[in-house]
Design a protein around this motif. Structure first.
Motif, PDB file in Angstrom:
ATOM      1  N   THR A 125       2.544 -39.344  33.205  1.00  0.00           N
ATOM      2  CA  THR A 125       3.865 -39.331  33.659  1.00  0.00           C
ATOM      3  C   THR A 125       5.415 -39.570  32.670  1.00  0.00           C
ATOM      4  OG1 THR A 125       3.701 -42.258  33.522  1.00  0.00           O
ATOM      5  CG2 THR A 125       2.869 -40.489  35.583  1.00  0.00           C
ATOM      6  N   VAL A 126       5.886 -39.098  32.656  1.00  0.00           N
ATOM      7  CA  VAL A 126       7.554 -39.610  31.613  1.00  0.00           C
ATOM      8  C   VAL A 126       7.102 -40.880  31.146  1.00  0.00           C
ATOM      9  CG1 VAL A 126       9.931 -39.798  31.263  1.00  0.00           C
ATOM     10  CG2 VAL A 126       8.728 -37.838  32.371  1.00  0.00           C
ATOM     11  N   ALA A 127       7.009 -42.258  31.518  1.00  0.00           N
ATOM     12  CA  ALA A 127       6.548 -43.409  31.244  1.00  0.00           C
ATOM     13  C   ALA A 127       5.422 -43.549  29.861  1.00  0.00           C
ATOM     14  CB  ALA A 127       6.159 -44.272  32.025  1.00  0.00           C
ATOM     15  N   ASP A 128       4.509 -42.337  30.253  1.00  0.00           N
ATOM     16  CA  ASP A 128       3.367 -42.580  28.749  1.00  0.00           C
ATOM     17  C   ASP A 128       4.363 -41.938  27.615  1.00  0.00           C
ATOM     18  OD1 ASP A 128       1.460 -42.985  30.443  1.00  0.00           O
ATOM     19  OD2 ASP A 128       0.377 -41.395  30.959  1.00  0.00           O
ATOM     20  N   LEU A 129       5.646 -41.687  27.394  1.00  0.00           N
ATOM     21  CA  LEU A 129       5.675 -41.309  26.359  1.00  0.00           C
ATOM     22  C   LEU A 129       6.805 -42.184  25.706  1.00  0.00           C
ATOM     23  CD1 LEU A 129       7.320 -38.117  27.204  1.00  0.00           C
ATOM     24  CD2 LEU A 129       5.445 -38.245  25.835  1.00  0.00           C
ATOM     25  N   ASN A 130       7.152 -43.341  26.707  1.00  0.00           N
ATOM     26  CA  ASN A 130       7.872 -44.618  26.072  1.00  0.00           C
ATOM     27  C   ASN A 130       7.439 -45.226  24.498  1.00  0.00           C
ATOM     28  OD1 ASN A 130       9.886 -46.427  27.093  1.00  0.00           O
ATOM     29  ND2 ASN A 130       8.415 -47.912  27.350  1.00  0.00           N
ATOM     30  N   GLY A 131       8.560 -45.105  24.011  1.00  0.00           N
ATOM     31  CA  GLY A 131       8.345 -45.895  22.730  1.00  0.00           C
ATOM     32  C   GLY A 131       7.582 -45.226  21.492  1.00  0.00           C
ATOM     33  N   LEU A 132       7.719 -43.826  22.196  1.00  0.00           N
ATOM     34  CA  LEU A 132       7.120 -42.977  20.801  1.00  0.00           C
ATOM     35  C   LEU A 132       8.249 -42.351  19.822  1.00  0.00           C
ATOM     36  CD1 LEU A 132       4.716 -40.104  22.729  1.00  0.00           C
ATOM     37  CD2 LEU A 132       4.107 -42.755  21.771  1.00  0.00           C
ATOM     38  N   ARG A 133       7.637 -42.234  18.815  1.00  0.00           N
ATOM     39  CA  ARG A 133       8.613 -42.051  17.717  1.00  0.00           C
ATOM     40  C   ARG A 133       8.280 -40.607  17.797  1.00  0.00           C
ATOM     41  NH1 ARG A 133      10.146 -45.419  14.101  1.00  0.00           N
ATOM     42  NH2 ARG A 133      10.319 -43.424  12.473  1.00  0.00           N
ATOM     43  N   PHE A 134       8.973 -39.967  18.692  1.00  0.00           N
ATOM     44  CA  PHE A 134       8.888 -38.263  18.760  1.00  0.00           C
ATOM     45  C   PHE A 134      10.052 -37.108  18.460  1.00  0.00           C
ATOM     46  CE2 PHE A 134       9.282 -34.982  22.254  1.00  0.00           C
ATOM     47  CZ  PHE A 134       8.682 -35.795  22.654  1.00  0.00           C
TER      48      PHE A 134
END
Ligand code: PCA
Length: 319
Positions: free
Chosen positions: A151-160
């Motif tokens: 889910t989008v929540a899994d991207l939370n806090g990732l350096r992108f």
């Protein structure tokens, strides 16, 4: 007098045989299909003009960094160059519609969008003394991460890793931390922990050997952004009519060939990611829904800030 005549004849001869040498900066490396397409374009121009126009490609930002290429062509430091079209969206949002999530996600829609965009982009660039020659899309953009994203929540806090303002906005709305990194610096940025995730094409994934630093790839196919090749109008006008015609003909061929190369790479390069050990998975319905929500917010923001000509592109495209 005799001497003078011989001199004049010799001068005429040298003028006729005079070959024009042009330098052309591009942002991406030699293994990138865009660069290979441009190599073919410059070969075609050389052949059609019997060597009269000899264009030397300076790839991977070696002559000018990506962000300076447009300005260098505008200032006639170089006659011609390539760049990622949507990087100009800070000048006018008309340049960036191809990087808005879920506006055009297939090649068919991308072609429709370019038809709507081309006249506006042509006019905007003309104000800066630039003329578009051809524009070629990257394969649809996918998601590279370590581990599967449910889910989008899994991207939370990732350096992108981001390559333009739209992707920065996208990452921020997903709760990730965007970092601008040029394509040629991707491996280094992952190796040093500057970034941990990215959205880009399977082509750029393969060109940067993504299997060295991520485990998973999902073809979310959220947008189909384009590169553009432009020429300085005054430098183009300085060419003789036959050479101008040769450049225009080679550019048309390059655009057709580039779109075909891109579509082929969407498949072969996704397969190459899997062959090199990356797990390729279809995005879950929940992830797609979350990403589409971000896209909807972004399009609202885009419409709020769009110039009249930018809004006209969207309208023409949606008709
Ligand atoms: N590759 C380029 C732009 C879009 C793409 O697929 C990059 O990642 O910088």
């Amino acid at each position: 007098m005799k001497h003078f005549l011989i001199g004049a004849a010799a001068l005429t001869l040298t003028t006729a045989a005079h070959a024009e040498s042009w330098d052309m900066p591009t942002p991406y490396g030699d293994t990138t299909f865009h660069t290979q397409n441009i190599m073919q374009f410059t070969d075609d121009v050389r052949a059609a003009t019997d060597g009269g126009l000899d264009i030397t490609i300076h790839s991977a930002g070696s002559l000018f960094p990506h962000s300076e290429i447009k300005g260098a062509v505008r200032n006639r430091q170089v006659p011609m160059g390539e760049f990622f079209l949507s990087t100009l969206s800070n000048e006018d949002l008309a340049y960036g519609l191809d990087s808005q999530p879920f506006v055009a996600t297939s090649y068919e829609d991308a072609a429709k969008l370019w038809d709507a965009q081309r006249p506006v982009v042509t006019e905007l660039l003309a104000e800066q003394g630039l003329m578009p020659l051809f524009s070629v899309p990257w394969p649809p953009q996918g998601l590279y991460t370590n581990g599967e994203i449910a889910t989008v929540a899994d991207l939370n806090g990732l350096r992108f890793r981001a390559y333009n303002a739209a992707l920065e906005e996208f990452a921020a709305l997903a709760g990730a931390a965007p970092v601008q990194v040029e394509a040629s610096d991707i491996p280094q940025a992952f190796a040093t922990g500057q970034v941990a995730a990215m959205i880009t094409s399977p082509s750029t994934g393969v060109n940067s050997t993504a299997w060295d630093f991520v485990t998973h790839y999902s073809p979310i196919n959220a947008w189909v952004p384009k590169n553009i090749v432009v020429v300085n109008q005054r430098m183009f006008d300085g060419l003789d009519a036959d050479t101008q015609a040769a450049v225009i003909a080679a550019a048309e061929t390059a655009q057709t060939r580039g779109w075909e190369m891109s579509a082929a790479e969407a498949e072969t390069m996704t397969a190459a990611l899997a062959e090199n050990g990356i797990t390729v998975y279809e995005p879950s319905a929940e992830l797609v829904e979350g990403l589409q929500g971000i896209g909807a917010t972004m399009l609202e923001n885009w419409q709020t800030n769009a110039s009249e000509s930018a809004a006209a592109i969207l309208q023409a495209y949606q008709q």
